[in-house]
Design a protein around this motif. Structure first.
Motif, PDB file in Angstrom:
ATOM      1  N   LYS A 104       0.812  -1.199   0.000  1.00 22.44           N
ATOM      2  CA  LYS A 104       0.000   0.000   0.000  1.00 22.44           C
ATOM      3  C   LYS A 104       0.855   1.263   0.000  1.00 22.44           C
ATOM      4  N   GLN A 163       3.017   4.362  -1.266  1.00 23.80           N
ATOM      5  CA  GLN A 163       2.980   5.185  -2.475  1.00 23.80           C
ATOM      6  C   GLN A 163       4.016   6.283  -2.310  1.00 23.80           C
ATOM      7  N   THR A 188       1.542   7.969  -7.522  1.00 21.54           N
ATOM      8  CA  THR A 188       0.265   7.871  -6.795  1.00 21.54           C
ATOM      9  C   THR A 188       0.400   8.313  -5.341  1.00 21.54           C
ATOM     10  N   SER A 189       1.519   8.969  -5.024  1.00 21.94           N
ATOM     11  CA  SER A 189       1.722   9.405  -3.644  1.00 21.94           C
ATOM     12  C   SER A 189       0.929  10.670  -3.362  1.00 21.94           C
ATOM     13  N   ALA A 239       6.038   9.910   1.500  1.00 22.75           N
ATOM     14  CA  ALA A 239       6.276   9.892   0.049  1.00 22.75           C
ATOM     15  C   ALA A 239       7.752  10.057  -0.266  1.00 22.75           C
TER      16      ALA A 239
END
Length: 777
Positions: free
Chosen positions: A22, A24, A78-79, A222
């Motif tokens: 999960k 990102q 997608t962070s 991130a």
């Protein structure tokens, strides 16, 4: 630099339990784009190249090794990173920049040095800088008279301890080819302070801090940094069409430890447009009424009819809020308007919107005091601003008015002629419509003093030199209780030498004061203060130096054993108190006092002197010695009570202790004092110095048989050559007949030695001399 952050054990546990499914994170590419492409295509954007020309592009950094480097291109993927994509300039490895938060980044590469322009701009020794990464190019723009771009500063040096260190970076700009110094446009909005860990985490600038990304939740970070700023905007004034050189540089400060990075947003290098409403704080537009809000719009009308508009807000950068030239809002945030011209070029403007602060008002009645004691109640109202507006800061504007509507200058003394008196206060933030409040001021009551402020007769307190030293030091705090019944701490009381100093509340006096025979009187002013709803009060008093007297009659005395005596002083004192308890105004004498220690307290001149007396009994009277020198005797007596009287062999007493022409033989001396007498016996030895041993009965021998009564007697006779011819002893009874071993000695002079000890006399009696022997046979 010293550094302490949280333990990374939690991070390891999270990796083991959840893995990276999960997670990102940003991605970094340091090989696809050339230096020119990073600047032209990504930073400026191809859409702006028709309006912004660039040249002399150069990007440089550390030789970390292998495929690694200190700069590159990043995307958010997608962070949750606030920027979609852009350029990263690091003091370490860009490949170590993506999350999750892991080990501390602190790359050290051989020969990787600092930058002198950065050192000059930040006023640092160039020797303090290392690991510098530089992006620089020349540009000219026809878009507007300002250019701007957006950036973030991330660092391992953010942590929850003491922000004592920060790596250095700057965005430097000047006209190309100019010898003028660079201007740094990487500054905290509204200030001239460079952006850094220390300035962003200052309490006045913390609204620009984006958070502890790596410390708070390392597995969801991130990037691999401990903290970051929010998106900031660098703005530079330019002349359209003029060529400029810009240098974006970052470096480690002090040492290579704990890397930092600057993230430059792709496409953000644009012409700058100013947005309305006008900025009211250093960097923000203000919403005065949340129900009405404000309308955001370009300050100058954009004449390009083909232009398109895009409003966004940094908390949701992918969401377009409006495509209109204006945008109404009642929500605080960091707003951005991008205007794409029909030419394809882009203008952009940024504006921060904040709610106006709401004043918190304390409208409790306020006490006013006559602090300078001129019978007028005056105060500067600005003194009460922070008390009235409990959250007061520079954003608030506070105005004071009389009830008649006349504005009052808060920095001038205002006289409150009524008691109570109402004042109107208007409080507003920035240009927002102020709120109106009514405050009540009243005359406070003064603290109580035991004496009026300016009495006709100043109270005088005596300072008694009861030890007759000639001076006395007093602590003024000891007089607080005499001047007021108020319960006060010494810190609430001040003393002054002048009334002008008191009224100005300017004490310049030591509380320890000395009076003496040379300065017998001093005047002091006292001002008392008490926490709470009380007004100061003051008064005045004097200290007067005084000395008592002592008795000259009263002296230590000696009395006979088992007797008593009277103690008496002069009748010139005001009061008497004796150690035996007798006291009064006329008790000048106490009778029949035996041996011991006594005192009397003698009151005079308003003071008391305690005089000590000793009555002693003597040791027994003794005759220490009777010093015999031929027919002269000196009697030495001791103890008892002098003066002594002396008597020899019962004759009348005399005051002298010397007796002369005493005949040979035994005698008695008596010494008498006031208490009795003692006697002592002694004998006189006649010293002879001629002998004629012819049996005529005259001077046939030298007879010192009296030595038989003396202690340790010695009699020796010698020739001129030192030959012993006679030695006295008890057998010959110390009698010499002029013979040696039964034979007469020739006529001549002989040397004699005569000595003995007298009982009680430590000094030995000694006689020496010549004896003449005349032998007529």
């Amino acid at each position: 630099m010293k550094y302490s952050i949280f333990s990374y054990k939690l991070f390891v546990i999270l990796l083991l339990v959840f893995g990276f499914a999960k997670a990102q994170f940003i991605t970094v590419d340091n090989s696809t784009y050339s230096d020119y492409q990073l600047v032209a295509d990504k930073f400026i954007g191809t859409q702006n190249l028709s309006c912004v020309s660039i040249s002399n592009v150069k990007v440089s950094g550390g030789n970390i090794g292998g495929s690694d480097s200190s700069y590159g291109f990043f995307t958010k993927g997608t962070s949750s990173f606030p920027m979609n994509e852009g350029i990263i300039l690091s003091t370490g490895s860009v490949l170590a920049a993506p999350g999750p938060k892991g080990a501390i980044q602190d790359v050290s590469a051989s020969g990787w040095i600092g930058d002198p322009d950065l050192a000059d701009a930040l006023r640092l020794p160039v020797s303090d800088l290392t690991n510098a990464t530089v992006l620089e190019f020349d540009f000219s723009s026809t878009l507007s008279d300002k250019v701007s771009f957006r950036y973030m500063f991330l660092s391992e040096e953010y942590y929850t301890g003491n922000y004592s260190y920060s790596d250095a970076f700057a965005f430097l700009i000047k006209e190309a080819g100019s010898t003028d110094p660079y201007t740094n446009i990487a500054i905290v909005p509204g200030t001239n302070n460079p952006v850094s860990v220390t300035t962003i985490n200052d309490i006045t600038n913390d609204k620009y801090f984006g958070g502890f990304i790596g410390i708070d939740n390392p597995s969801a970070s991130a990037t691999n940094f401990n903290g970051q700023t929010k998106i900031l905007t660098a703005v530079a004034d330019i002349k359209p069409g003029t060529n400029y050189h810009i240098k974006l540089v970052i470096a480690d400060e002090k040492n290579y430890r704990y890397d930092s990075a600057v993230f430059l947003e792709a496409g953000s290098f644009t012409g700058n447009i100013e947005l309305l409403p006008n900025i009211e704080t250093d960097d923000s537009a203000i919403i005065c009424d949340s129900t009405l809000g404000i309308e955001l719009k370009p300050k100058n009308l954009i004449s390009d009819l083909g232009a398109t508009y895009k409003w966004t807000e940094d908390s949701n950068p992918g969401v377009v809020l409006s495509s209109n030239p204006t945008y109404p809002t009642n929500t605080p945030g960091n707003y951005r308007l991008e205007v794409k011209l029909s030419s394809g070029c882009t203008l952009a403007g940024n504006i921060r919107v904040e709610n106006a602060p709401v004043a918190i008002i304390d409208n409790s009645p306020i006490m006013i005091c006559d602090d300078d004691f001129d019978d007028k109640y005056k105060e500067k109202l600005s003194k009460f601003t922070n008390q009235i507006v409990t959250n007061f800061n520079r954003d608030f504007k506070v105005e004071y008015y009389t009830q008649a509507g006349t504005q009052i200058n808060p920095d001038n003394n205002f006289e409150f002629t009524q008691n109570p008196q109402d004042i109107t206060v208007k409080v507003g933030a920035f240009s927002c419509t102020p709120d109106t409040y009514t405050l009540r001021f009243y005359h406070g009551s003064q603290l109580q003093m035991n004496y009026p402020q300016q009495p006709t007769t100043i109270p005088v307190f005596d300072v008694c030199d009861n030890e007759l030293k000639g001076n006395k030091t007093e602590n003024l705090d000891d007089y607080i209780g005499l001047m007021t019944t108020e319960v006060l701490n010494p810190a609430d009381v001040k003393f002054y030498e002048k009334i002008s100093e008191l009224k100005a509340d300017n004490p310049s006096i030591n509380k320890s004061q000395t009076l003496s025979t040379t300065q017998t009187e001093k005047t002091f002013y006292i001002r008392i203060t008490k926490p709470g709803n009380f007004c100061d009060n003051y008064s005045v008093f004097k200290l007067r130096f005084k000395q008592p007297k002592k008795s000259v009659m009263l002296k230590d005395t000696i009395i006979c054993k088992n007797t008593a005596t009277d103690l008496e002083v002069e009748p010139t004192f005001d009061y008497y108190e004796w150690s035996n308890g007798e006291q009064g105004t006329n008790v000048t004498k106490i009778k029949d006092q035996k041996a011991g220690n006594y005192w009397v307290k003698l009151t005079s001149n308003g003071c008391v002197y305690q005089q000590f007396i000793k009555i002693s009994e003597p040791q027994d009277l003794v005759i220490d010695n009777a010093l015999i020198e031929g027919n002269k005797v000196t009697v030495l007596a001791a103890n008892g009570i002098p003066p002594y009287q002396y008597s020899l062999d019962g004759q009348p007493y005399q005051s002298g202790n010397v007796f002369e022409n005493i005949p040979k033989g035994d005698h008695t001396i008596e010494v008498m004092d006031a208490c009795g007498s003692v006697v002592r016996d002694f004998s006189i030895i006649n010293v002879k110095n001629i002998i004629t041993p012819n049996d005529d009965g005259k001077n046939d021998t030298i007879d010192y048989s009296d030595l038989m009564t003396k202690l340790e007697p010695r009699l020796e006779i010698y020739t001129r050559n030192g030959t012993l011819v006679f030695k006295g002893n008890p057998e010959n009874q110390y009698i010499w007949n002029g013979k040696l071993n039964g034979r007469p000695l020739p006529t001549s002079s002989y040397w004699y030695i005569l000595e003995w000890n007298e009982s009680g006399n430590p000094k030995r009696v000694q006689h020496t001399g010549w004896v003449l022997l005349k032998n007529r046979n």
